[in-house]
Design a protein around this motif. Structure first.
Motif, PDB file in Angstrom:
ATOM      1  N   LEU A 408      46.322  21.282  61.980  1.00  0.00           N
ATOM      2  CA  LEU A 408      46.755  22.149  60.892  1.00  0.00           C
ATOM      3  C   LEU A 408      45.999  21.822  59.615  1.00  0.00           C
ATOM      4  CD1 LEU A 408      48.885  24.331  60.029  1.00  0.00           C
ATOM      5  CD2 LEU A 408      50.331  22.418  59.294  1.00  0.00           C
ATOM      6  N   GLY A 409      45.569  22.873  58.933  1.00  0.00           N
ATOM      7  CA  GLY A 409      44.972  22.736  57.614  1.00  0.00           C
ATOM      8  C   GLY A 409      45.744  23.601  56.630  1.00  0.00           C
ATOM      9  N   VAL A 410      45.572  23.362  55.323  1.00  0.00           N
ATOM     10  CA  VAL A 410      46.341  24.108  54.319  1.00  0.00           C
ATOM     11  C   VAL A 410      45.432  24.611  53.210  1.00  0.00           C
ATOM     12  CG1 VAL A 410      48.223  24.015  52.639  1.00  0.00           C
ATOM     13  CG2 VAL A 410      48.431  22.742  54.794  1.00  0.00           C
ATOM     14  N   TRP A 411      45.546  25.909  52.931  1.00  0.00           N
ATOM     15  CA  TRP A 411      44.977  26.516  51.745  1.00  0.00           C
ATOM     16  C   TRP A 411      46.123  27.077  50.899  1.00  0.00           C
ATOM     17  CZ3 TRP A 411      40.285  30.275  52.945  1.00  0.00           C
ATOM     18  CH2 TRP A 411      39.207  29.535  53.441  1.00  0.00           C
ATOM     19  N   VAL A 412      45.906  27.177  49.609  1.00  0.00           N
ATOM     20  CA  VAL A 412      46.786  27.959  48.749  1.00  0.00           C
ATOM     21  C   VAL A 412      45.924  29.052  48.112  1.00  0.00           C
ATOM     22  CG1 VAL A 412      48.441  26.116  48.303  1.00  0.00           C
ATOM     23  CG2 VAL A 412      46.441  26.365  46.820  1.00  0.00           C
ATOM     24  N   PHE A 413      46.592  30.159  47.702  1.00  0.00           N
ATOM     25  CA  PHE A 413      45.779  31.223  47.114  1.00  0.00           C
ATOM     26  C   PHE A 413      46.534  31.996  46.032  1.00  0.00           C
ATOM     27  CE2 PHE A 413      48.090  33.566  50.332  1.00  0.00           C
ATOM     28  CZ  PHE A 413      48.199  34.876  49.873  1.00  0.00           C
ATOM     29  N   SER A 414      45.769  32.417  45.051  1.00  0.00           N
ATOM     30  CA  SER A 414      46.149  33.374  44.006  1.00  0.00           C
ATOM     31  C   SER A 414      44.859  33.690  43.259  1.00  0.00           C
ATOM     32  CB  SER A 414      47.219  32.803  43.063  1.00  0.00           C
ATOM     33  OG  SER A 414      46.728  31.668  42.376  1.00  0.00           O
ATOM     34  N   THR A 415      44.857  34.705  42.433  1.00  0.00           N
ATOM     35  CA  THR A 415      43.611  35.119  41.789  1.00  0.00           C
ATOM     36  C   THR A 415      43.031  34.006  40.927  1.00  0.00           C
ATOM     37  OG1 THR A 415      44.956  36.120  40.036  1.00  0.00           O
ATOM     38  CG2 THR A 415      44.188  37.573  41.787  1.00  0.00           C
ATOM     39  N   ALA A 416      41.695  33.887  40.994  1.00  0.00           N
ATOM     40  CA  ALA A 416      40.950  32.894  40.212  1.00  0.00           C
ATOM     41  C   ALA A 416      41.547  31.501  40.365  1.00  0.00           C
ATOM     42  CB  ALA A 416      40.924  33.291  38.736  1.00  0.00           C
ATOM     43  N   ARG A 417      41.940  31.181  41.565  1.00  0.00           N
ATOM     44  CA  ARG A 417      42.562  29.885  41.852  1.00  0.00           C
ATOM     45  C   ARG A 417      41.549  28.755  41.747  1.00  0.00           C
ATOM     46  NH1 ARG A 417      46.746  26.796  41.791  1.00  0.00           N
ATOM     47  NH2 ARG A 417      47.721  28.855  41.683  1.00  0.00           N
ATOM     48  N   ASN A 418      40.332  29.018  42.219  1.00  0.00           N
ATOM     49  CA  ASN A 418      39.314  27.969  42.304  1.00  0.00           C
ATOM     50  C   ASN A 418      37.994  28.536  41.775  1.00  0.00           C
ATOM     51  OD1 ASN A 418      37.865  25.672  42.972  1.00  0.00           O
ATOM     52  ND2 ASN A 418      37.738  26.186  45.166  1.00  0.00           N
ATOM     53  N   GLY A 419      37.897  28.588  40.455  1.00  0.00           N
ATOM     54  CA  GLY A 419      36.735  29.248  39.846  1.00  0.00           C
ATOM     55  C   GLY A 419      36.831  30.738  40.114  1.00  0.00           C
ATOM     56  N   GLY A 453      51.034  30.354  39.881  1.00  0.00           N
ATOM     57  CA  GLY A 453      50.358  31.045  38.790  1.00  0.00           C
ATOM     58  C   GLY A 453      49.346  32.036  39.307  1.00  0.00           C
ATOM     59  N   GLY A 454      49.080  33.102  38.545  1.00  0.00           N
ATOM     60  CA  GLY A 454      48.093  34.098  38.934  1.00  0.00           C
ATOM     61  C   GLY A 454      48.703  35.203  39.772  1.00  0.00           C
ATOM     62  N   ALA A 455      47.840  36.143  40.171  1.00  0.00           N
ATOM     63  CA  ALA A 455      48.265  37.271  40.991  1.00  0.00           C
ATOM     64  C   ALA A 455      47.909  37.000  42.447  1.00  0.00           C
ATOM     65  CB  ALA A 455      47.605  38.548  40.484  1.00  0.00           C
ATOM     66  N   THR A 456      48.181  37.989  43.313  1.00  0.00           N
ATOM     67  CA  THR A 456      47.993  37.803  44.750  1.00  0.00           C
ATOM     68  C   THR A 456      46.612  38.274  45.175  1.00  0.00           C
ATOM     69  OG1 THR A 456      50.368  38.180  45.067  1.00  0.00           O
ATOM     70  CG2 THR A 456      48.964  38.291  47.024  1.00  0.00           C
ATOM     71  N   GLY A 457      45.736  37.337  45.475  1.00  0.00           N
ATOM     72  CA  GLY A 457      44.379  37.666  45.954  1.00  0.00           C
ATOM     73  C   GLY A 457      44.351  37.644  47.461  1.00  0.00           C
ATOM     74  N   LEU A 458      44.956  38.670  48.063  1.00  0.00           N
ATOM     75  CA  LEU A 458      45.220  38.645  49.497  1.00  0.00           C
ATOM     76  C   LEU A 458      43.991  38.901  50.356  1.00  0.00           C
ATOM     77  CD1 LEU A 458      47.343  38.457  51.762  1.00  0.00           C
ATOM     78  CD2 LEU A 458      47.775  40.893  51.442  1.00  0.00           C
ATOM     79  N   TYR A 459      43.225  39.917  50.051  1.00  0.00           N
ATOM     80  CA  TYR A 459      42.175  40.360  50.965  1.00  0.00           C
ATOM     81  C   TYR A 459      40.972  39.410  51.009  1.00  0.00           C
ATOM     82  CZ  TYR A 459      44.857  44.715  50.848  1.00  0.00           C
ATOM     83  OH  TYR A 459      45.850  45.658  50.914  1.00  0.00           O
ATOM     84  N   ASP A 460      40.497  38.962  49.838  1.00  0.00           N
ATOM     85  CA  ASP A 460      39.389  38.004  49.829  1.00  0.00           C
ATOM     86  C   ASP A 460      39.764  36.731  50.580  1.00  0.00           C
ATOM     87  OD1 ASP A 460      37.755  39.671  48.415  1.00  0.00           O
ATOM     88  OD2 ASP A 460      37.990  38.680  46.482  1.00  0.00           O
ATOM     89  N   THR A 461      40.989  36.306  50.366  1.00  0.00           N
ATOM     90  CA  THR A 461      41.445  35.065  51.001  1.00  0.00           C
ATOM     91  C   THR A 461      41.530  35.209  52.512  1.00  0.00           C
ATOM     92  OG1 THR A 461      42.705  34.447  49.032  1.00  0.00           O
ATOM     93  CG2 THR A 461      43.332  33.401  51.105  1.00  0.00           C
ATOM     94  N   THR A 462      42.046  36.339  52.972  1.00  0.00           N
ATOM     95  CA  THR A 462      42.162  36.562  54.410  1.00  0.00           C
ATOM     96  C   THR A 462      40.799  36.509  55.094  1.00  0.00           C
ATOM     97  OG1 THR A 462      44.134  37.935  54.109  1.00  0.00           O
ATOM     98  CG2 THR A 462      42.946  38.157  56.191  1.00  0.00           C
ATOM     99  N   LEU A 463      39.843  37.185  54.522  1.00  0.00           N
ATOM    100  CA  LEU A 463      38.503  37.192  55.108  1.00  0.00           C
ATOM    101  C   LEU A 463      37.904  35.792  55.133  1.00  0.00           C
ATOM    102  CD1 LEU A 463      36.078  38.722  56.237  1.00  0.00           C
ATOM    103  CD2 LEU A 463      35.339  39.160  53.873  1.00  0.00           C
ATOM    104  N   ALA A 464      38.032  35.061  54.025  1.00  0.00           N
ATOM    105  CA  ALA A 464      37.478  33.707  53.960  1.00  0.00           C
ATOM    106  C   ALA A 464      38.157  32.777  54.971  1.00  0.00           C
ATOM    107  CB  ALA A 464      37.633  33.151  52.542  1.00  0.00           C
ATOM    108  N   ALA A 465      39.469  32.943  55.159  1.00  0.00           N
ATOM    109  CA  ALA A 465      40.198  32.084  56.099  1.00  0.00           C
ATOM    110  C   ALA A 465      39.739  32.315  57.528  1.00  0.00           C
ATOM    111  CB  ALA A 465      41.703  32.339  55.970  1.00  0.00           C
TER     112      ALA A 465
END
Length: 568
Positions: A408-419, A453-465
């Motif tokens: 198992l690995g863990v990411w967190v996500f929201s807009t502009a979370r990491n740069g 914090g931030g908004a939901t950056g769902l689609y970019d995150t899904t593709l990257a995952a």
């Protein structure tokens, strides 16, 4: 080591439906070369024949499950000595799973087979079909013995276990610590699962699936290894096994004897059918002398030996077997004298269905958990707790469902979370059996409220995952993305849904499937978009609002691996 000595309790890959053909060929080679694993009698069959004044004996080759082979070898020795004919009967001990695979390949030259359950005949035919072979021609006759499925417990812990009746209901409820030897190699375990399903709620299929997931967290290398683990457990535990296996284990005078605990809500019987492998006693392969020996005389001798086995009830009872119908008294340590109430576990198709479900549920997972930490996770849910609080509670419980072999690995996500990126990699995909890794993930779960914090950056995150999991793909595991969100995509600078679906189609690789399992929290989730993403990746989409819902959908997500994307 004795035939019932305990193997070292180390983890090994479970036996899968078609046993290693390499191993099967090795067995075939041994049989073909005349080298056998002798269970009883003489090292050289001519020695026994010479004593009887017989120089050219008719040879009978019987292959039997390891649990009953020693008793059959004793019966064979007496039969050869008392027979008026010149006969040498050899009993080869072999696990039924191995024999089923060899027979399915069409390579066995044995005359008869005694498996530990009729279900192995169904396994044999299914394996033959998967190999493109016709079903072997066999003559299946009535059982020669039976034994009920029981719970084995360490004798020193039996009193503590007896404070509450042992039952399949307690296994389903998770209140009876239970060790299940691999059902792909143990008919007792498979029949036990059949009994377990019979006591589960017909209105809630998740109950049985959840119990199998729990039982599959730790699969011992063998029944012997499972017995050895009983004395090492902190709290009293049981092993799903048979009465005969408990009796045989105790006959070897172990340091920690076992006792058979009979399920209070009933159990099932394992039968031991007599299977004539050459009904016409005329093989179409083998050497010329073997073909000449396959005469009516051999058929008569086989019938006579079968009759001798059926008459040897005292010998079979002395090692823990009851009559074919489940009746008969026993006088052995660790097991009851009178037979328990039990029904025959003869529903082969249902057992194979359970076995397929087991294979799906116990596939080791390699998962990237992607958690929404947008500001909306601060909002209250139905029970007044914040959505992030609900997730924390559920995540801790869900973690306990996985075995140490799950990665198992863990990411967190929201807009502009990491740069410029909407996601942040907090833990690499690694085994939960690594204590430091497990502790690190637990720490991440506890820190989630401080990360909001931030908004939901769902689609970019899904593709990257999906890209990340595929880059590090392990073909020996089920590779997937588990994405938890409370909202819909709010990243105006990122890709839209159609672009995401197009990109997922572009990178799709049937040889490296990465299903996306999406779980939506609360009323704001875009379930329609989640379903389209799940469909594109052959995953699944769920809606959850209460803490217990996450555990429920995880069971669904795991138990539906084999039917995606068209689960009912």
């Amino acid at each position: 080591m004795g035939r019932h000595s305990i193997a070292a309790p180390v983890k090994m890959p479970g036996r899968r439906f078609i046993l290693s053909i390499v191993a099967a060929v090795a067995v075939i080679g041994l049989v073909g070369s005349g080298v056998f694993l002798w269970v009883g009698g003489y090292l050289n069959p001519l020695f026994a024949a010479a004593e009887a004044g017989c120089t050219d004996p008719e040879r009978l080759d019987i292959v039997a499950d390891t649990s009953i082979a020693p008793a059959l070898a004793d019966i064979a020795k007496a039969y050869d000595a008392d027979s008026e004919n010149c006969v040498d009967t050899k009993v080869t001990a072999q696990d039924s799973a191995d024999t089923a695979a060899v027979l399915a390949s069409g390579a066995s030259e044995a005359d008869a087979w005694v498996p530990e359950s009729s279900v192995w005949l169904d396994r044999m035919n299914a394996t033959a079909a998967s190999l493109g072979q016709p079903a072997p021609e066999v003559d299946v006759r009535l059982s020669i013995a039976s034994t009920p499925v029981v719970f084995a417990a360490a004798a020193t812990k039996a009193t503590e276990l007896a404070t509450e009746p042992v039952s399949w209901g307690r296994v389903l409820g998770g209140t009876l610590p239970t060790i299940l030897p691999d059902p792909e190699a143990s008919a007792a375990s498979l029949a036990g699962l059949l009994a377990l399903r019979g006591h589960s709620s017909p209105d809630d299929p998740r109950q049985f699936a959840g119990a199998m997931i729990e039982l599959g967290k730790t699969i011992p290398a063998s029944t012997g290894a499972a017995f050895g683990a009983l004395s090492a457990t902190e709290q009293p535990a049981v092993v799903v096994t048979t009465e005969a296996q408990v009796a045989a284990y105790n006959l070897d005078d172990p340091a920690e004897p076992l006792v058979a605990a009979y399920p209070a809500d009933g159990t099932v019987l394992l039968d031991y059918p007599w299977v004539q492998l050459r009904p016409d006693a005329t093989p179409d392969q083998g050497s010329a002398d073997r073909r000449e020996a396959a005469t009516a005389t051999k058929a008569e001798l086989l019938d006579a030996f079968e009759a001798a086995v059926r008459d040897a009830t005292t010998t079979l009872a002395s090692v823990g077997f009851r009559a074919p119908d489940g009746t008969g008294e026993l006088d052995l340590d660790g097991v009851g004298a009178a037979p328990p109430a039990a029904t025959a576990a003869l529903d082969g198709p249902t057992q194979l269905e359970i076995l397929r479900a087991w294979g799906v549920l116990t596939l080791r997972s390699r998962m990237l958990a992607v958690i929404d930490v947008s500001g909306s996770m601060e909002e209250p849910a139905e029970n007044g707790l914040r959505r992030i609080d609900i997730f924390q509670q559920a995540a801790i419980g869900a973690m306990q469902k996985f075995s140490g072999e799950v990665e198992l690995g863990v990411w967190v996500f929201s807009t502009a979370r990491n740069g410029d990126l909407d996601y942040e990699d907090l833990a690499p995909i690694a085994p939960l059996g690594d204590a430091a890794h497990m502790q690190g993930i637990a720490g991440i779960i506890q820190s989630l409220p401080a990360r909001l914090g931030g908004a939901t950056g769902l689609y970019d995150t899904t593709l990257a995952a999906v890209q990340r999991v595929r880059e590090t793909y392990d073909p020996e595991k089920v590779n997937s993305v588990l994405l938890i969100t409370d909202g819909k995509n709010e990243d105006e600078n990122g890709i839209d849904l159609d672009t995401l679906l197009a990109e997922l189609a572009k990178i799709d690789d049937p040889t490296k499937p990465v299903p996306v399992i999406m779980i939506g929290f609360g009323p704001d989730t875009d379930l329609a978009a989640m379903q389209r993403i799940a469909q594109a990746t052959k995953g699944a989409a769920y809606s959850a609002s209460r803490p217990e819902d996450l555990s429920t959908v995880l069971v669904d997500a795991l138990s539906q691996r084999s039917c995606r994307p068209n689960c009912g």
